[in-house]
Design a protein around this motif. Structure first.
Motif, short mmCIF file in Angstrom:
data_model
loop_
_atom_site.label_atom_id
_atom_site.label_comp_id
_atom_site.label_asym_id
_atom_site.label_seq_id
_atom_site.Cartn_x
_atom_site.Cartn_y
_atom_site.Cartn_z
N PHE A 6 29.14 21.09 22.72
CA PHE A 6 28.15 22.11 23.05
C PHE A 6 28.68 23.47 22.65
CE2 PHE A 6 25.97 25.12 25.83
CZ PHE A 6 24.65 24.76 25.57
N HIS A 8 27.03 27.45 20.85
CA HIS A 8 25.89 28.25 20.37
C HIS A 8 24.56 27.73 20.92
CE1 HIS A 8 27.93 31.00 17.64
NE2 HIS A 8 28.78 30.01 17.44
N GLY A 9 24.57 27.30 22.17
CA GLY A 9 23.34 26.88 22.84
C GLY A 9 22.76 25.56 22.36
N ALA A 10 23.59 24.76 21.69
CA ALA A 10 23.08 23.49 21.16
C ALA A 10 24.13 22.39 21.32
CB ALA A 10 22.70 23.63 19.69
N THR A 24 22.07 18.67 15.45
CA THR A 24 22.12 19.62 16.56
C THR A 24 20.81 19.57 17.32
OG1 THR A 24 21.17 21.56 15.47
CG2 THR A 24 23.49 21.15 15.08
N SER A 26 19.01 22.17 19.96
CA SER A 26 19.02 23.44 20.67
C SER A 26 18.30 23.27 22.00
CB SER A 26 18.32 24.51 19.84
OG SER A 26 18.15 25.67 20.60
N ILE A 27 18.95 23.65 23.09
CA ILE A 27 18.31 23.49 24.39
C ILE A 27 17.31 24.62 24.69
CG2 ILE A 27 20.15 22.10 25.38
CD1 ILE A 27 21.10 24.61 26.86
N SER A 28 17.42 25.75 23.98
CA SER A 28 16.49 26.85 24.25
C SER A 28 15.11 26.61 23.64
CB SER A 28 17.07 28.17 23.76
OG SER A 28 17.23 28.14 22.36
N ASP A 29 15.06 26.10 22.40
CA ASP A 29 13.76 25.87 21.78
C ASP A 29 13.47 24.38 21.55
OD1 ASP A 29 15.49 25.40 19.68
OD2 ASP A 29 14.75 27.02 18.43
N GLU A 30 14.36 23.51 22.02
CA GLU A 30 14.20 22.06 21.94
C GLU A 30 13.88 21.59 20.52
OE1 GLU A 30 11.45 20.82 24.96
OE2 GLU A 30 12.76 21.50 26.58
#
Length: 165
Positions: A6, A8-10, A24, A26-30
């Motif tokens: 984990f 850079h947010g991914a 990868t 990304s948990i912010s924009d899925e």
């Protein structure tokens, strides 16, 4: 899937089907994305003779490979200096050994030296060494045995102040 890293947010993992990129999420924009693996990385996905693993060291996305050929183990560690830029992959070092195997990078010091956990053919448990050219391992005695180790960061934040959901 194996190992996850984990940064850079991914979440990142090696694509075990094509074995030519990191996947990868990304948990912010899925959103799923791909990052190409470095050129020169052993890309043969043969579970008996080669493996590729993703990790994070010093806040950088890293990938390492271990290849076994004629009883010699070759370990290569790569770091992505600029996240998401294929050309920024940098090979940090290579270790060739007939004695050390199952090498796992655990921590990167501020000078760039890397602490490695290794298995040694002639003893049970783990030994530790650094990425410099020194051939020594710790513990030196065959009678001492370390099963595993972990990295932690000291903090002045009280666990009582954390909110648990």
């Amino acid at each position: 899937m194996g190992y996850l890293a984990f940064v850079h947010g991914a979440f990142h993992w090696v694509d075990s089907l094509l074995n030519q990129s990191l996947v990868t999420f990304s948990i912010s924009d899925e959103v799923y994305r791909e990052i190409p693996l470095p050129e020169g990385l052993d890309l043969a996905f043969d579970i008996m003779h080669s493996k590729q693993v993703v990790s994070v060291l010093g806040g950088m996305l890293c990938v390492y490979s271990t290849r076994i050929h004629h009883r010699e183990y070759t370990f290569k560690l790569w770091a992505m200096n600029e996240y998401g830029v294929k050309e920024s992959w940098n090979q940090l070092f290579t270790i060739q050994s007939t004695d050390l195997y199952s090498i796992t990078p655990k921590y990167m010091f501020s000078d760039g030296e890397v602490l490695l956990r290794c298995s040694q053919l002639r003893r049970s448990g783990s030994v530790f060494k650094t990425s410099n050219e020194s051939p020594g391992v710790w513990p030196r005695s065959d009678s001492e045995c370390i099963q595993d180790g972990f990295i932690y960061t000291e903090s002045l934040i009280s666990p009582k102040l954390l909110t648990w959901y």
